[in-house]
Design a protein around this motif. Sequence first.
Motif, PDB file in Angstrom:
ATOM      1  N   THR A  24       0.828  -1.208   0.000  1.00 29.30           N
ATOM      2  CA  THR A  24       0.000   0.000   0.000  1.00 29.30           C
ATOM      3  C   THR A  24       0.865   1.262   0.000  1.00 29.30           C
ATOM      4  O   THR A  24       0.599   2.207  -0.751  1.00 29.30           O
ATOM      5  CB  THR A  24      -0.946   0.001   1.214  1.00 29.30           C
ATOM      6  N   GLY A  25       1.899   1.272   0.835  1.00 26.40           N
ATOM      7  CA  GLY A  25       2.799   2.429   0.871  1.00 26.40           C
ATOM      8  C   GLY A  25       3.500   2.646  -0.448  1.00 26.40           C
ATOM      9  O   GLY A  25       3.691   3.788  -0.887  1.00 26.40           O
ATOM     10  N   SER A  26       3.874   1.567  -1.105  1.00 25.74           N
ATOM     11  CA  SER A  26       4.526   1.665  -2.408  1.00 25.74           C
ATOM     12  C   SER A  26       3.582   2.259  -3.447  1.00 25.74           C
ATOM     13  O   SER A  26       3.967   3.154  -4.211  1.00 25.74           O
ATOM     14  CB  SER A  26       4.998   0.281  -2.852  1.00 25.74           C
ATOM     15  N   GLY A  33       3.773  10.453  -7.131  1.00 30.16           N
ATOM     16  CA  GLY A  33       4.871  10.875  -7.987  1.00 30.16           C
ATOM     17  C   GLY A  33       6.221  10.833  -7.302  1.00 30.16           C
ATOM     18  O   GLY A  33       7.175  11.436  -7.769  1.00 30.16           O
ATOM     19  N   LEU A  34       6.305  10.110  -6.195  1.00 30.89           N
ATOM     20  CA  LEU A  34       7.561   9.998  -5.455  1.00 30.89           C
ATOM     21  C   LEU A  34       8.149   8.611  -5.650  1.00 30.89           C
ATOM     22  O   LEU A  34       7.485   7.687  -6.138  1.00 30.89           O
ATOM     23  CB  LEU A  34       7.321  10.272  -3.969  1.00 30.89           C
ATOM     24  N   TRP A  35       9.384   8.461  -5.225  1.00 35.51           N
ATOM     25  CA  TRP A  35      10.066   7.173  -5.292  1.00 35.51           C
ATOM     26  C   TRP A  35       9.365   6.212  -4.340  1.00 35.51           C
ATOM     27  O   TRP A  35       9.223   6.487  -3.150  1.00 35.51           O
ATOM     28  CB  TRP A  35      11.523   7.387  -4.921  1.00 35.51           C
ATOM     29  N   HIS A  36       8.940   5.085  -4.836  1.00 35.63           N
ATOM     30  CA  HIS A  36       8.109   4.169  -4.068  1.00 35.63           C
ATOM     31  C   HIS A  36       8.848   3.451  -2.936  1.00 35.63           C
ATOM     32  O   HIS A  36       8.238   3.092  -1.929  1.00 35.63           O
ATOM     33  CB  HIS A  36       7.463   3.136  -4.991  1.00 35.63           C
ATOM     34  N   THR A  87      14.903   8.836 -13.031  1.00 35.35           N
ATOM     35  CA  THR A  87      13.684   9.579 -13.352  1.00 35.35           C
ATOM     36  C   THR A  87      14.039  11.050 -13.514  1.00 35.35           C
ATOM     37  O   THR A  87      15.119  11.494 -13.141  1.00 35.35           O
ATOM     38  CB  THR A  87      12.626   9.448 -12.237  1.00 35.35           C
ATOM     39  N   ASP A  88      13.091  11.805 -14.052  1.00 31.93           N
ATOM     40  CA  ASP A  88      13.302  13.240 -14.212  1.00 31.93           C
ATOM     41  C   ASP A  88      13.403  13.950 -12.867  1.00 31.93           C
ATOM     42  O   ASP A  88      14.078  14.957 -12.729  1.00 31.93           O
ATOM     43  CB  ASP A  88      12.158  13.854 -15.029  1.00 31.93           C
TER      44      ASP A  88
END
Length: 139
Positions: A24-26, A33-36, A87-88
């Motif tokens: 769920t957190g991932s 839009g953040l790093w999972h 990622t960008d």
Amino acid sequence: MLPFERWFLAFLAVAGAFFIAGITGSIVTDLAGLWHLPGAGFAAALAVVVTTYVAAPSRKFQASCLALVVGALAAWFLLDSSWYPETDRYQGLAYQPTHLPFIATFCGGVVGLLFAALLRSRARDGDVYHHAVPRSGPA
């Protein structure tokens, strides 16, 4: 129910919370839009420590502390060799080593332990209040 059976059920509850909260957190962090990986670690560690407190049949706070220590050691070995994703958002940092996933995971465990301490203090306050009330009845 035997004490061994209660601890085994507590272990199953903690393992389930770990997987559900991690996934769920991932997903939530990725949708934001953040790093999972740091989000998954934070959520999983928080869930493990709090679920340990709730599910442990005895010595709840000590079990939560142990869950934090064991989880931190496991996270260190599993997340020590982490690199920023390509990622960008992380331009210039892609493939650079980072401890961010470990730090986020450890912070989740500490927040969980603080929450367990709050639950513990509220339970103790309730017990103290409950025992401090004089009983009325025939003299």
